[in-house]
Design an enzyme around this catalytic site. Structure first.
Site, PDB file in Angstrom:
ATOM      1  N   HIS A  39       0.825  -1.204   0.000  1.00 60.04           N
ATOM      2  CA  HIS A  39       0.000   0.000   0.000  1.00 60.04           C
ATOM      3  C   HIS A  39       0.863   1.261   0.000  1.00 60.04           C
ATOM      4  O   HIS A  39       1.024   1.926   1.028  1.00 60.04           O
ATOM      5  CB  HIS A  39      -0.953  -0.027   1.204  1.00 60.04           C
ATOM      6  CG  HIS A  39      -2.115  -0.948   1.004  1.00 60.04           C
ATOM      7  ND1 HIS A  39      -2.759  -1.604   2.030  1.00 60.04           N
ATOM      8  CD2 HIS A  39      -2.756  -1.329  -0.128  1.00 60.04           C
ATOM      9  CE1 HIS A  39      -3.735  -2.343   1.535  1.00 60.04           C
ATOM     10  NE2 HIS A  39      -3.754  -2.208   0.230  1.00 60.04           N
ATOM     11  N   HIS A  72      -0.228  -8.929   0.909  1.00 57.71           N
ATOM     12  CA  HIS A  72      -1.219  -9.024   1.988  1.00 57.71           C
ATOM     13  C   HIS A  72      -1.839 -10.408   2.100  1.00 57.71           C
ATOM     14  O   HIS A  72      -2.491 -10.713   3.088  1.00 57.71           O
ATOM     15  CB  HIS A  72      -2.329  -7.991   1.768  1.00 57.71           C
ATOM     16  CG  HIS A  72      -1.793  -6.606   1.563  1.00 57.71           C
ATOM     17  ND1 HIS A  72      -1.690  -6.025   0.317  1.00 57.71           N
ATOM     18  CD2 HIS A  72      -1.298  -5.720   2.439  1.00 57.71           C
ATOM     19  CE1 HIS A  72      -1.156  -4.819   0.445  1.00 57.71           C
ATOM     20  NE2 HIS A  72      -0.907  -4.608   1.714  1.00 57.71           N
ATOM     21  N   HIS A 123      -9.812  -4.776   4.692  1.00 56.58           N
ATOM     22  CA  HIS A 123      -8.396  -4.838   4.310  1.00 56.58           C
ATOM     23  C   HIS A 123      -8.112  -6.174   3.637  1.00 56.58           C
ATOM     24  O   HIS A 123      -8.578  -7.219   4.095  1.00 56.58           O
ATOM     25  CB  HIS A 123      -7.525  -4.664   5.567  1.00 56.58           C
ATOM     26  CG  HIS A 123      -6.083  -4.421   5.259  1.00 56.58           C
ATOM     27  ND1 HIS A 123      -5.224  -5.442   4.922  1.00 56.58           N
ATOM     28  CD2 HIS A 123      -5.347  -3.277   5.208  1.00 56.58           C
ATOM     29  CE1 HIS A 123      -4.018  -4.927   4.692  1.00 56.58           C
ATOM     30  NE2 HIS A 123      -4.068  -3.611   4.867  1.00 56.58           N
ATOM     31  N   GLU A 125      -5.619  -8.118   3.748  1.00 56.87           N
ATOM     32  CA  GLU A 125      -5.033  -9.155   4.627  1.00 56.87           C
ATOM     33  C   GLU A 125      -6.133  -9.891   5.387  1.00 56.87           C
ATOM     34  O   GLU A 125      -6.084 -11.126   5.535  1.00 56.87           O
ATOM     35  CB  GLU A 125      -4.033  -8.533   5.615  1.00 56.87           C
ATOM     36  CG  GLU A 125      -3.433  -9.605   6.530  1.00 56.87           C
ATOM     37  CD  GLU A 125      -2.545  -9.060   7.639  1.00 56.87           C
ATOM     38  OE1 GLU A 125      -1.869  -8.029   7.427  1.00 56.87           O
ATOM     39  OE2 GLU A 125      -2.528  -9.672   8.726  1.00 56.87           O
TER      40      GLU A 125
END
Ligand code: SF4
Length: 297
Positions: A39, A72, A123, A125
């Site tokens: 990111h 991620h 997110h 992840e």
């Protein structure tokens, strides 16, 4: 001006970027990457200029070209979809520390435990980690209201709790205390999944906060670990700003500031930090002192 010695790229980010570079060298452009590889706007724009195409869904990749999965991590379903695409190569750039959390979640869920994963549900992840198991008996919690909304029937099950790697351990511990208050048998011993890179950068910010009036965190707005650095500084009582680059620096932030601190998130290239230091030097902060320990991974 004080600059955190432990700042910028972590091992997982370096590894992912090396994989994209190696793939470009071997296959030439275009190379497809699912989600931003890390990111940071500058990293993404640099790769785009060299023929990397960032996509949000596996189906957007062209068959016959390489596909890289971002640092991620991705869910099992996405991994399987990628393997069916007909890509010339599928390269998994997931950070090994995220992979370790994936394994823990799978192992415990297979043994019949419910999984409570703490993190930001949008997110990548978190989507990748919770996607290691079926939705039955797996939950994401972001805030105390999410804990209150967990089904009471969980009290009858063994529960394992894990967390996103880029949070602050203090916030994780608070949330796990809330989970244990509702489900006393919940196992939080695996909850130390905040990674060394996040912890070390947060520790460096706490040291900066002791000697500065204001802290600048260099990183993109969508970087979880960079946001946590800003929060860590604020929790230590020092105003802090998250900026992508020196261009976002507001002159009024520097009013009445005698001592400024600078750090950078785990996906921020060092040259972006150097440009900020140059601007700050031109505005009078010409002495630079590095503080904190050298990072060991
Ligand atoms: Fe891996 Fe932590 Fe770096 Fe994320 S911040 S890539 S989990 S080492």
């Amino acid at each position: 001006m004080y600059v955190a010695r432990t700042r910028g790229f972590c091992g997982g980010v370096r590894r992912a970027l090396d994989m994209v570079n190696a793939c470009l060298t071997r296959y030439g452009p275009p190379v497809y990457v699912l989600h931003p590889i890390v990111h940071n706007r500058f990293v993404v724009e640099d790769f785009q200029s060299r023929g990397v195409v960032f996509i949000e869904r596996v189906a957007e990749a062209a068959p016959g070209r390489p596909l890289i999965l971002s640092a991620h991590g991705v869910s099992k379903a996405v991994e399987e979809e990628a393997s069916r695409l007909g890509a010339s190569a599928v390269i998994d750039a997931t950070c090994p520390l995220v992979k370790q959390v994936h394994r823990q979640v799978r192992d415990h869920w297979r043994e019949g435990e419910a999984v409570i994963l703490m993190g930001h549900r949008d997110h990548p992840e978190i989507q990748g980690t919770i996607g290691q198991v079926k939705s039955e008996d797996s939950y994401v919690v972001e805030c105390p209201a999410d804990i209150a909304a967990l089904p009471g029937s969980l009290a009858q099950k063994p529960i394992v709790c894990v967390a996103q790697t880029t949070l602050t351990q203090a916030k994780v511990d608070d949330m796990f205390t809330g989970i244990r208050a509702r489900f006393p048998k919940a196992d939080v011993t695996l909850g130390k999944t905040v990674c060394y890179a996040s912890t070390n950068r947060q520790q460096a910010v706490m040291e900066l906060a002791e000697m500065t009036d204001m802290i600048l965190v260099v990183g993109s707005k969508n970087s979880s670990n960079a946001n946590r650095l800003r929060e860590t500084a604020e929790a230590a009582g020092v105003p802090a700003y998250l900026i992508d680059s020196a261009g976002e620096l507001s002159p009024e932030w520097l009013n009445d500031v005698e001592s400024v601190g600078v750090t950078a998130g785990a996906s921020t290239p060092e040259y972006v930090v150097e440009r900020l230091l140059t601007v700050l030097k031109s505005r009078g902060w010409d002495s630079v002192e590095e503080v904190g320990a050298v990072e060991k991974s």
